[in-house]
Design a protein around this motif. Structure first.
Motif, PDB file in Angstrom:
ATOM      1  N   VAL A 114      15.521   6.592 -32.666  1.00 17.45           N
ATOM      2  CA  VAL A 114      14.415   7.035 -31.847  1.00 17.45           C
ATOM      3  C   VAL A 114      13.424   7.761 -32.756  1.00 17.45           C
ATOM      4  O   VAL A 114      13.808   8.634 -33.526  1.00 17.45           O
ATOM      5  CB  VAL A 114      14.902   7.966 -30.714  1.00 17.45           C
ATOM      6  N   ARG A 115      12.171   7.391 -32.665  1.00 20.39           N
ATOM      7  CA  ARG A 115      11.158   7.938 -33.567  1.00 20.39           C
ATOM      8  C   ARG A 115      10.221   8.943 -32.895  1.00 20.39           C
ATOM      9  O   ARG A 115       9.232   9.329 -33.466  1.00 20.39           O
ATOM     10  CB  ARG A 115      10.315   6.803 -34.163  1.00 20.39           C
ATOM     11  N   ALA A 116      10.541   9.358 -31.696  1.00 19.45           N
ATOM     12  CA  ALA A 116       9.677  10.295 -30.972  1.00 19.45           C
ATOM     13  C   ALA A 116       9.852  11.713 -31.518  1.00 19.45           C
ATOM     14  O   ALA A 116      10.891  12.060 -32.055  1.00 19.45           O
ATOM     15  CB  ALA A 116      10.013  10.276 -29.490  1.00 19.45           C
ATOM     16  N   ARG A 117       8.823  12.514 -31.343  1.00 19.48           N
ATOM     17  CA  ARG A 117       8.885  13.922 -31.742  1.00 19.48           C
ATOM     18  C   ARG A 117       9.192  14.743 -30.489  1.00 19.48           C
ATOM     19  O   ARG A 117       8.436  14.710 -29.522  1.00 19.48           O
ATOM     20  CB  ARG A 117       7.551  14.340 -32.333  1.00 19.48           C
ATOM     21  N   PRO A 118      10.296  15.507 -30.511  1.00 20.61           N
ATOM     22  CA  PRO A 118      10.627  16.306 -29.335  1.00 20.61           C
ATOM     23  C   PRO A 118       9.551  17.355 -29.052  1.00 20.61           C
ATOM     24  O   PRO A 118       8.929  17.868 -29.967  1.00 20.61           O
ATOM     25  CB  PRO A 118      11.942  16.991 -29.713  1.00 20.61           C
ATOM     26  N   GLN A 119       9.368  17.649 -27.768  1.00 22.67           N
ATOM     27  CA  GLN A 119       8.425  18.678 -27.348  1.00 22.67           C
ATOM     28  C   GLN A 119       9.188  19.978 -27.115  1.00 22.67           C
ATOM     29  O   GLN A 119      10.415  19.975 -27.068  1.00 22.67           O
ATOM     30  CB  GLN A 119       7.715  18.237 -26.079  1.00 22.67           C
ATOM     31  N   SER A 120       8.459  21.067 -26.956  1.00 21.37           N
ATOM     32  CA  SER A 120       9.086  22.364 -26.688  1.00 21.37           C
ATOM     33  C   SER A 120       8.382  23.048 -25.520  1.00 21.37           C
ATOM     34  O   SER A 120       7.714  24.076 -25.683  1.00 21.37           O
ATOM     35  CB  SER A 120       9.016  23.251 -27.936  1.00 21.37           C
ATOM     36  N   PRO A 121       8.543  22.487 -24.286  1.00 17.56           N
ATOM     37  CA  PRO A 121       7.878  23.122 -23.136  1.00 17.56           C
ATOM     38  C   PRO A 121       8.544  24.455 -22.803  1.00 17.56           C
ATOM     39  O   PRO A 121       9.725  24.661 -23.082  1.00 17.56           O
ATOM     40  CB  PRO A 121       8.084  22.119 -22.011  1.00 17.56           C
ATOM     41  N   ASN A 122       7.764  25.351 -22.172  1.00 16.25           N
ATOM     42  CA  ASN A 122       8.351  26.632 -21.769  1.00 16.25           C
ATOM     43  C   ASN A 122       9.173  26.437 -20.496  1.00 16.25           C
ATOM     44  O   ASN A 122       9.151  25.392 -19.859  1.00 16.25           O
ATOM     45  CB  ASN A 122       7.268  27.711 -21.620  1.00 16.25           C
ATOM     46  N   ARG A 123       9.916  27.471 -20.109  1.00 19.54           N
ATOM     47  CA  ARG A 123      10.825  27.386 -18.955  1.00 19.54           C
ATOM     48  C   ARG A 123      10.075  27.075 -17.668  1.00 19.54           C
ATOM     49  O   ARG A 123      10.560  26.344 -16.820  1.00 19.54           O
ATOM     50  CB  ARG A 123      11.590  28.716 -18.824  1.00 19.54           C
ATOM     51  N   THR A 124       8.853  27.588 -17.490  1.00 26.28           N
ATOM     52  CA  THR A 124       8.068  27.317 -16.283  1.00 26.28           C
ATOM     53  C   THR A 124       7.778  25.821 -16.162  1.00 26.28           C
ATOM     54  O   THR A 124       7.919  25.240 -15.083  1.00 26.28           O
ATOM     55  CB  THR A 124       6.747  28.120 -16.297  1.00 26.28           C
TER      56      THR A 124
END
Length: 142
Positions: A114-124
């Motif tokens: 998998v070549r996607a870049r993970p995101q880092s959304p906040n808890r909300t």
């Protein structure tokens, strides 16, 4: 459904290198493998996508995939790991519209992944997304 190549393979009217043939599922070698030993597990009953897949057929597909992954690791093929991959819809990469589970043997440096870049959304954001999904879930009949 007339142009479904997997339907033709299940019916025995198209060639395939079959690995497993059970009452509800068929597993055969992928003709465009990502790695050596890459194969597909399909339900014998046609379902174009996950929404149309009978849950029992889905369970049979996954159980066969798990058994095949275990067999791959025990085989003489050079395998360090296994990926199970199922694409549902064009945006997900589905090209053949008959549900199918890819069982992909892996070795270090084989080039598949998998070549996607993970995101880092906040808890909300995570909670809002979870809420949208929860509200769309339906309770299975049983």
């Amino acid at each position: 459904m007339n142009d479904c190549i997997f339907c033709a393979i299940v019916a025995g009217t198209a060639p395939a290198s079959v690995v497993l043939d059970e009452p509800d599922v068929l597993a055969f070698m992928d003709i465009r493998p990502f790695t050596s030993g890459h194969l597909l597990v399909v339900p014998k009953r046609h379902a174009s996508g996950l929404a149309q897949l009978d849950p029992d057929d889905g369970a049979a597909v996954f159980a066969a995939g798990q058994r095949i992954a275990t067999a791959l690791r025990a085989s003489s093929l050079p395998i360090d790991g296994v990926n199970l991959f199922l694409a549902d819809g064009v945006a997900a990469g589905q090209e053949v519209f008959h549900v199918h589970l890819h069982v992909v043997p892996r070795t270090g440096g084989d080039g598949f992944g998998v070549r996607a870049r993970p995101q880092s959304p906040n808890r909300t954001v995570l909670e809002g997304t979870a809420d949208a999904i929860r509200s769309a879930l339906t309770v299975p009949e049983g």
